[in-house]
Design a protein around this motif. Structure first.
Motif, short mmCIF file in Angstrom:
data_model
loop_
_atom_site.label_atom_id
_atom_site.label_comp_id
_atom_site.label_asym_id
_atom_site.label_seq_id
_atom_site.Cartn_x
_atom_site.Cartn_y
_atom_site.Cartn_z
N ASP A 1 12.65 -5.49 -19.11
CA ASP A 1 11.31 -6.04 -18.93
C ASP A 1 11.33 -7.26 -18.01
OD1 ASP A 1 10.13 -4.14 -20.52
OD2 ASP A 1 10.09 -5.38 -22.33
N LEU A 2 12.31 -8.12 -18.19
CA LEU A 2 12.43 -9.29 -17.31
C LEU A 2 12.73 -8.87 -15.88
CD1 LEU A 2 14.46 -11.80 -19.55
CD2 LEU A 2 12.00 -11.80 -19.06
N ALA A 3 13.58 -7.85 -15.72
CA ALA A 3 13.92 -7.35 -14.39
C ALA A 3 12.69 -6.82 -13.67
CB ALA A 3 14.98 -6.26 -14.48
N ASN A 4 11.73 -6.32 -14.44
CA ASN A 4 10.51 -5.78 -13.85
C ASN A 4 9.41 -6.82 -13.74
OD1 ASN A 4 11.39 -3.11 -13.41
ND2 ASN A 4 11.14 -2.65 -15.58
N GLY A 5 9.78 -8.09 -13.94
CA GLY A 5 8.85 -9.19 -13.67
C GLY A 5 7.92 -9.57 -14.78
N LEU A 6 8.14 -9.07 -15.99
CA LEU A 6 7.25 -9.42 -17.10
C LEU A 6 7.56 -10.83 -17.62
CD1 LEU A 6 7.14 -6.11 -19.19
CD2 LEU A 6 5.59 -6.90 -17.41
N PRO A 7 6.55 -11.61 -17.94
CA PRO A 7 6.77 -12.95 -18.52
C PRO A 7 7.22 -12.84 -19.97
CG PRO A 7 4.43 -12.47 -18.46
CD PRO A 7 5.11 -11.33 -17.73
N TYR A 8 7.78 -13.93 -20.48
CA TYR A 8 8.27 -13.93 -21.86
C TYR A 8 7.21 -13.48 -22.84
CZ TYR A 8 12.52 -16.50 -20.54
OH TYR A 8 13.72 -16.86 -20.00
N LYS A 9 5.96 -13.92 -22.62
CA LYS A 9 4.88 -13.61 -23.56
C LYS A 9 4.68 -12.10 -23.64
CE LYS A 9 0.04 -14.71 -24.61
NZ LYS A 9 -1.15 -15.47 -24.17
N GLU A 10 4.70 -11.41 -22.50
CA GLU A 10 4.51 -9.97 -22.48
C GLU A 10 5.71 -9.25 -23.08
OE1 GLU A 10 2.83 -6.25 -21.96
OE2 GLU A 10 1.93 -8.26 -21.93
N VAL A 11 6.91 -9.76 -22.81
CA VAL A 11 8.12 -9.18 -23.40
C VAL A 11 8.05 -9.28 -24.92
CG1 VAL A 11 10.63 -9.35 -23.57
CG2 VAL A 11 9.52 -9.71 -21.36
N ALA A 12 7.63 -10.44 -25.40
CA ALA A 12 7.50 -10.65 -26.85
C ALA A 12 6.49 -9.69 -27.46
CB ALA A 12 7.10 -12.09 -27.13
N HIS A 13 5.38 -9.48 -26.75
CA HIS A 13 4.35 -8.56 -27.23
C HIS A 13 4.90 -7.15 -27.34
CE1 HIS A 13 0.43 -6.70 -27.79
NE2 HIS A 13 0.69 -5.89 -26.77
N ARG A 14 5.66 -6.73 -26.34
CA ARG A 14 6.25 -5.39 -26.37
C ARG A 14 7.23 -5.23 -27.52
NH1 ARG A 14 7.21 -2.23 -21.24
NH2 ARG A 14 5.40 -2.59 -19.92
N GLN A 15 7.97 -6.30 -27.82
CA GLN A 15 8.96 -6.25 -28.89
C GLN A 15 8.35 -6.48 -30.27
OE1 GLN A 15 12.35 -5.71 -28.78
NE2 GLN A 15 12.18 -5.13 -26.62
N GLY A 16 7.11 -6.97 -30.29
CA GLY A 16 6.46 -7.25 -31.57
C GLY A 16 7.00 -8.47 -32.27
N VAL A 17 7.45 -9.45 -31.46
CA VAL A 17 8.01 -10.69 -32.01
C VAL A 17 7.41 -11.87 -31.26
CG1 VAL A 17 10.19 -9.60 -32.67
CG2 VAL A 17 9.97 -10.63 -30.41
N SER A 18 7.78 -13.08 -31.67
CA SER A 18 7.27 -14.28 -31.00
C SER A 18 8.05 -14.58 -29.73
CB SER A 18 7.37 -15.48 -31.94
OG SER A 18 8.74 -15.81 -32.17
N THR A 19 7.47 -15.42 -28.90
CA THR A 19 8.14 -15.84 -27.67
C THR A 19 9.43 -16.59 -27.99
OG1 THR A 19 6.00 -16.02 -26.54
CG2 THR A 19 7.88 -17.14 -25.51
N GLU A 20 9.41 -17.38 -29.05
CA GLU A 20 10.61 -18.12 -29.45
C GLU A 20 11.74 -17.18 -29.84
OE1 GLU A 20 11.33 -21.36 -29.19
OE2 GLU A 20 9.42 -21.39 -28.09
N THR A 21 11.38 -16.10 -30.51
CA THR A 21 12.40 -15.11 -30.89
C THR A 21 13.03 -14.48 -29.65
OG1 THR A 21 11.29 -14.59 -32.98
CG2 THR A 21 12.81 -12.94 -32.11
N ILE A 22 12.21 -14.19 -28.65
CA ILE A 22 12.73 -13.64 -27.40
C ILE A 22 13.69 -14.63 -26.75
CG2 ILE A 22 12.13 -12.99 -25.03
CD1 ILE A 22 11.56 -10.83 -27.09
N LYS A 23 13.34 -15.90 -26.75
CA LYS A 23 14.21 -16.91 -26.16
C LYS A 23 15.54 -17.00 -26.90
CE LYS A 23 10.51 -19.77 -24.21
NZ LYS A 23 9.82 -21.08 -24.25
N LYS A 24 15.51 -16.88 -28.23
CA LYS A 24 16.75 -16.92 -29.02
C LYS A 24 17.61 -15.69 -28.72
CE LYS A 24 14.95 -19.66 -32.90
NZ LYS A 24 14.61 -19.65 -34.35
N ARG A 25 16.96 -14.55 -28.60
CA ARG A 25 17.71 -13.33 -28.28
C ARG A 25 18.31 -13.41 -26.87
NH1 ARG A 25 13.58 -8.79 -30.97
NH2 ARG A 25 14.05 -9.35 -33.13
N LEU A 26 17.58 -14.03 -25.96
CA LEU A 26 18.10 -14.20 -24.61
C LEU A 26 19.31 -15.14 -24.59
CD1 LEU A 26 14.85 -14.34 -22.47
CD2 LEU A 26 16.75 -12.74 -22.18
#
Length: 221
Positions: free
Chosen positions: A162-187
């Motif tokens: 998702d990041l490679a395709n230019g999606l922002p963290y907020k959209e990535v989080a939405h796709r994963q069904g988690v918060s933006t903070e969770t995405i940052k921790k996973r990253l």
């Protein structure tokens, strides 16, 4: 790389060489024609020709593997139906002793954009049913060992895609069904696993290693 990941690779390689005296070709997790792992014991000149002339695009056995999961003898592949150049490629392969063979494939192109396959060749005769069973078993064992050693889960690879395709963290989080903070921790975990300084480098490393496929967005959903 496969030799360090798969503890039993020396034994499996010996078995494949016994079954396929003219060589074998193993490709794992191919994305955009780039495999994550690649082993070939085919005649060196044949490999050079195959690569230089981009035969993979028209090879009927390879074309079959892209759309099927299972196993097949080369003689069972509908060569004429798959590619007009297929007969020429197969005839050329016979000049190097690749007269008989089999292919075992796991195509996950629709799900993850990946293809894994193992091709084996003989000069003297068709492979027996027992040999096909063994080749298929070796292929599954190799896949299991390699995937068990992979550093990233499917979820983590999806984040990087998702990041490679230019999606922002907020959209990535939405796709994963988690918060933006969770995405940052996973990253952060992903960066540590890949040895990357930041998310951009993590995407670059994952792309180079064939762990993700950078696909441009087709438009608004």
């Amino acid at each position: 790389m496969v030799w360090t990941i798969v503890p039993e690779m020396a034994h499996l390689d010996a078995r494949l060489r016994a079954i396929a005296p003219m060589g074998y070709s193993l490709v794992i997790h191919v994305r955009s024609l780039t495999p994550e792992h690649y082993v070939s014991t085919y005649p060196e000149r044949w490999v050079e020709i195959y690569t230089e002339r981009q035969y993979a695009m028209f090879d009927p056995v390879n074309l079959w593997a892209r759309t099927h999961s299972g196993r097949i003898r080369w003689s069972e592949v509908p060569v004429e139906k798959l590619s007009p150049a297929g007969t020429l490629i197969m005839d050329h392969a016979r000049e190097y002793g690749l007269n008989y063979g089999c292919g075992v494939s796991r195509s996950r192109i629709e799900e993850y954009g990946t293809l894994s396959c193992l091709f084996c060749a003989r000069e003297d005769r068709e492979l027996t049913d027992g040999e096909l069973d063994e080749v298929e078993g070796i292929f599954k064992q190799l896949l299991a060992s390699i995937e068990a050693a992979r550093p990233l889960s499917e979820m983590e690879r999806a984040i990087l895609s998702d990041l490679a395709n230019g999606l922002p963290y907020k959209e990535v989080a939405h796709r994963q069904g988690v918060s933006t903070e969770t995405i940052k921790k996973r990253l952060e975990r992903i960066r540590n696993l890949l040895g990357a300084r930041n998310s951009v480098q993590a995407v670059a490393i994952a792309t180079k290693r064939g762990l993700i496929l950078n696909q441009p967005a087709s438009g608004p959903e």
